[in-house]
Scaffold this active site. Sequence first.
Site, PDB file in Angstrom:
ATOM      1  N   GLU A   1       0.596  -1.226   0.006  1.00  0.00           N
ATOM      2  CA  GLU A   1       0.073  -0.085   0.032  1.00  0.00           C
ATOM      3  C   GLU A   1       0.879   1.287   0.033  1.00  0.00           C
ATOM      4  O   GLU A   1       0.519   2.350  -0.759  1.00  0.00           O
ATOM      5  CB  GLU A   1      -0.949   0.166   1.139  1.00  0.00           C
ATOM      6  CG  GLU A   1      -1.822   1.120   1.347  1.00  0.00           C
ATOM      7  CD  GLU A   1      -2.751   1.264   0.124  1.00  0.00           C
ATOM      8  OE1 GLU A   1      -2.974   0.618  -0.820  1.00  0.00           O
ATOM      9  OE2 GLU A   1      -3.246   2.513   0.146  1.00  0.00           O
TER      10      GLU A   1
ATOM     11  N   LYS B   1       0.709   4.067  -2.833  1.00  0.00           N
ATOM     12  CA  LYS B   1       0.431   5.612  -2.822  1.00  0.00           C
ATOM     13  C   LYS B   1       1.604   6.302  -3.298  1.00  0.00           C
ATOM     14  O   LYS B   1       1.517   7.304  -4.081  1.00  0.00           O
ATOM     15  CB  LYS B   1       0.340   6.064  -1.285  1.00  0.00           C
ATOM     16  CG  LYS B   1      -1.006   5.475  -0.558  1.00  0.00           C
ATOM     17  CD  LYS B   1      -2.325   6.276  -0.962  1.00  0.00           C
ATOM     18  CE  LYS B   1      -2.991   5.302  -1.939  1.00  0.00           C
ATOM     19  NZ  LYS B   1      -3.733   4.289  -1.671  1.00  0.00           N
TER      20      LYS B   1
END
Length: 579
Positions: free
Chosen positions: A452, A456
């Site tokens: 993650e 991002k």
Amino acid sequence: MCGIFGYCGKKKAAPFLVEGLRRLEYRGYDSFGIAVSNQGITVRKREGKISLGGADLARVKGTMGIGHTRWATHGVPNDQNAHPHLDCQGTIAVVHNGIIENYAALKRELQDRGHEFRSETDTEVIPHLIEEAFRGDLAAAVGEVIPRLEGSYALLVIAAGCTEMVAVRQKSPLVLGVGDRAFLAASDVTPILEHTERVIFLEDGDIATLSTRGIEIQHGGTGVERPVQRIDWSLAEVKKGGFPHYMQKEIYEQPEVFSLTTRALRGEETPAVLQGIRGVTLVACGTSFNAALLCRYLIEEYCGIPARVELASEFKYYTPPGDYLVVGVSQSGETADTLAAIEKARMHNHPTLAVTNVLGSTITRLADHTLYMRAGPEISVAATKSFIAELAVFFHLVDHLSEGALESSLSTGHLAIGEALLQDLSPAVDLCRDARSMFFVGRGPFYPLALEGALKMKEISYIHAEGYAAGEIKHGPFALLCPDTPVVALCPPGQAFPVMFSNIREMKARGTPMIVIGAEGNQDLQEVSDVFIPLPGGGLVSHVLASTALLQLLAYHTAVALGRDVDQPRNLAKSVTVE
Ligand code: M6R
């Protein structure tokens, strides 16, 4: 993917259309346009973002109109391919979200009959087909054309001389707003909230006619009633509220989102589909996939229930095992691949559960049961608070299925996020901003967080970033480690700490700049780090939540330092409604 908006009322439509499209811009932002019905049909459309160059459109006169903000699928983003699209006479205008799969055959057929096309889009076949079917009743003409269209579409159609707008939903989201002597249609509720909280969610196959007299809905040739529902999102939630970007606002909302979601779920009855489950398959895309992957570790560890996680886009190529519960995880509830996965699970008679943020979204209608997160509207394309809300749902589920394994940490999770949000990350940002490539590594439940963190970073800063299970780094990626490839290592206390610590030393020995997230006060970790980011105290739940917020902030501040368009990164759209 693409946002459509329509206004039908007593006031000038164009300012409503411009404002509505600005609110929908996060769904697609490479070109925009409006069509307003007055003496005839006036169309204004062009390449670019409506928020940067669309103010002049508000001058167009007329009290009924449709608009579109595009994420290109067929044909490059330019003025011609921007919606609305017209028939040969320029008297029928259509905006469309979705894909017409059989457009090539339809286009050839229409061209053979003399129709002239002005764009490369799939959409343009629709106004030409309606042109052939139109004999004064627009809804009837649209109804005649619909059976010829294959694919997914939400459509808004107006015609010169008609006092009605026609709205169609088929596998693409479309919501109607019931205002005070004004009726609206939009791809989602965000642009409707400013005008009314009363909405109607159309069903697939519905054809709605909007006029100043009201809304009529037909399904399969007969009139139907759809319930008017109240949305409890507020207008303030779709505004930036003093923050420079939605993403930053949404990151800072996370302590509240976490508490709201866990509190709300505690007050709800346990879905029947969870009783006696023998296994779980979670299906999702992007950030929701990463949250699902983390959930898998927890379900297997704390509940002893076998769990699989599949990318929703790959699920169609598997035969789902046994009688597992299939859980579709989707912030928007409209991601095409996740919807297709749930449909497939249903075909195989699996019980299904949706985890989503959006009331009335398509996934809620497909699944047997829905668990709602309480993230409120998420406008930034990068998912942040919805990830935390998904984790809140999963922590709640795991706690429930394990009879209280996580209970004590759930009530303090928001504090851990709050503490993380106070950190100054500028030394880490200075290390990242000049990098061309980066790695994010972790083990156990921190591996999905590494994925993650990398997602991002790449999504909003455009720095190439890969998330890896730390143990895999030596199986190839080690060859890429060098002084200009920083690594972000997640190294909280716990079972994986000793081996993770060794991995960090091994990477450091290759001259790799190390940004390490670990327990506050750990001297050994600090010494091996180029930048050390301390985690607040607490257990697994706190460390997961705090690490998430730190990774989001790192990506955010790096993207800001690089001058990126943080909320609307290039080539992306918030809601991926095509497979
Ligand atoms: O609405 P969904 O949760 O189904 O969306 C899934 C992905 O498209 C989404 O998480 C995407 O990866 C985000 N832009 C990542 O920040």
